[in-house]
Design an enzyme around this catalytic site. Structure first.
Site, PDB file in Angstrom:
ATOM      1  N   CYS A 226      -3.914   3.801  -0.454  1.00 59.45           N
ATOM      2  CA  CYS A 226      -4.832   3.859   0.690  1.00 59.45           C
ATOM      3  C   CYS A 226      -5.809   5.017   0.555  1.00 59.45           C
ATOM      4  O   CYS A 226      -6.896   4.984   1.135  1.00 59.45           O
ATOM      5  CB  CYS A 226      -4.079   3.912   2.012  1.00 59.45           C
ATOM      6  SG  CYS A 226      -2.669   5.005   2.094  1.00 59.45           S
TER       7      CYS A 226
ATOM      8  N   ILE B 182       3.393   4.555   4.797  1.00 60.14           N
ATOM      9  CA  ILE B 182       4.437   3.977   5.637  1.00 60.14           C
ATOM     10  C   ILE B 182       5.676   4.867   5.667  1.00 60.14           C
ATOM     11  O   ILE B 182       6.306   5.065   6.710  1.00 60.14           O
ATOM     12  CB  ILE B 182       4.822   2.574   5.120  1.00 60.14           C
ATOM     13  CG1 ILE B 182       3.621   1.639   5.136  1.00 60.14           C
ATOM     14  CG2 ILE B 182       5.964   1.983   5.948  1.00 60.14           C
ATOM     15  CD1 ILE B 182       3.794   0.423   4.254  1.00 60.14           C
TER      16      ILE B 182
ATOM     17  N   TYR C  59      -3.559   1.782   4.946  1.00 57.70           N
ATOM     18  CA  TYR C  59      -2.212   2.294   4.714  1.00 57.70           C
ATOM     19  C   TYR C  59      -1.569   1.597   3.527  1.00 57.70           C
ATOM     20  O   TYR C  59      -1.980   0.507   3.108  1.00 57.70           O
ATOM     21  CB  TYR C  59      -1.336   2.147   5.968  1.00 57.70           C
ATOM     22  CG  TYR C  59      -0.893   0.734   6.297  1.00 57.70           C
ATOM     23  CD1 TYR C  59       0.277   0.198   5.766  1.00 57.70           C
ATOM     24  CD2 TYR C  59      -1.625  -0.063   7.174  1.00 57.70           C
ATOM     25  CE1 TYR C  59       0.699  -1.084   6.088  1.00 57.70           C
ATOM     26  CE2 TYR C  59      -1.208  -1.336   7.509  1.00 57.70           C
ATOM     27  CZ  TYR C  59      -0.044  -1.847   6.960  1.00 57.70           C
ATOM     28  OH  TYR C  59       0.374  -3.124   7.273  1.00 57.70           O
ATOM     29  N   CYS C  60      -0.565   2.268   2.969  1.00 53.16           N
ATOM     30  CA  CYS C  60       0.206   1.746   1.845  1.00 53.16           C
ATOM     31  C   CYS C  60       1.591   2.392   1.917  1.00 53.16           C
ATOM     32  O   CYS C  60       1.940   2.988   2.933  1.00 53.16           O
ATOM     33  CB  CYS C  60      -0.493   2.051   0.523  1.00 53.16           C
ATOM     34  SG  CYS C  60      -0.882   3.813   0.298  1.00 53.16           S
ATOM     35  N   THR C  61       2.372   2.296   0.870  1.00 56.11           N
ATOM     36  CA  THR C  61       3.744   2.791   0.943  1.00 56.11           C
ATOM     37  C   THR C  61       3.808   4.302   1.112  1.00 56.11           C
ATOM     38  O   THR C  61       4.475   4.813   2.003  1.00 56.11           O
ATOM     39  CB  THR C  61       4.532   2.382  -0.314  1.00 56.11           C
ATOM     40  OG1 THR C  61       4.414   0.979  -0.505  1.00 56.11           O
ATOM     41  CG2 THR C  61       6.001   2.744  -0.167  1.00 56.11           C
TER      42      THR C  61
END
Length: 257
Positions: free
Chosen positions: A188, A210, A181-183
């Site tokens: 990701c 996220i 996951y990432c922002t």
């Protein structure tokens, strides 16, 4: 809060970058939008802010191009425009990884949506009974502000450090379901493809990152705020601007959408 902040990306081959840059810059300038658009041979990555009418005007223009017709920007609100100016930049990559063999346009790794991930975390395993390991692909100063507390965090200073970090730690993930996951999804997505190239199994990416998780769930399992690359610094679990100082180590080398 009257300002609409949008972020979006798409991996797609672009061969008219100078012309596209001028067209998008002119449209944003006409609409008095501020923010950043990154263009590269592998696609587009954008962060813009303005009134609802301004943002809708840009989105209509974006969707008029068949290559971008399916882009659905993520939105959040703020009282003020969190950008000082407008930039439309040409780059080698829209998210720098320095692995040219990773081309997400050719096929994505499997994605898991936010409600499904929350359910997996609630029950302690995925739908096949495998342990779920969350993998944070962001920079260290981002994870300092907020993260899934059980996630693997390599404390990298730049996304270019990720390939070496994961290659040295592959044994950790054997027999487990990995969710990177990432922002907003872009880092990701590349990370998941790279892990597949390494021969790792049961690799997923969190669809929309996220920001989509906080939008589509009640935020359970998330802790803290989410760093964003603009003047807001971070947003809280309701996607409202968070009252946090700018990290001293912030860099614009890795921008996320």
């Amino acid at each position: 809060m009257s300002i609409v902040n949008i972020s979006a990306y798409k991996f797609i081959s672009l061969d008219d970058l100078p012309v596209l840059r001028e067209r998008l810059f002119a449209r944003c300038e006409a609409l008095a939008l501020k923010g950043t658009i990154l263009l590269a041979p592998e696609g587009i990555n954008l962060f813009l802010a303005g009134s609802r009418a301004q943002i809708d005007g840009f989105t209509e223009t974006l969707h008029d191009d068949p290559r971008f017709a399916d882009i659905a920007p993520k939105e959040s609100l703020s009282d003020d425009v969190p950008f000082g100016r407008l930039r439309v930049r040409l780059k080698q990559e829209i998210i720098t990884m320095r692995l040219p063999t990773i081309r997400p346009e050719g096929g994505r790794a499997p994605a898991v949506d936010a409600p499904t991930l929350q359910r997996w975390l609630d029950q302690g395993h995925d739908d096949d009974g495998r342990e779920v390991v969350l993998l944070d692909t962001r920079n260290d100063y981002e994870t300092d502000l907020g993260k899934f507390p059980q996630a693997v965090d390599y404390r990298i200073a730049s996304f270019t450090e990720f390939p070496a970090a994961i290659a040295a730690d592959r044994a950790r993930y054997e027999g487990k379901t990995i969710v990177s996951y990432c922002t907003g999804g872009i880092r990701c997505e590349k990370a998941a493809l790279h892990m597949q190239d390494l021969g790792m199994e049961h690799v997923h990416q969190l669809e929309g990152g996220i920001l989509k998780y906080l939008e589509q769930t009640d935020g359970a399992h998330w802790q803290g705020d989410c760093f964003v690359f603009d003047g807001r610094v971070a947003v809280d679990s309701t996607l409202a601007p968070a009252d946090v100082p700018m990290p001293a180590t912030r860099t614009d080398k890795d921008r996320d959408a």
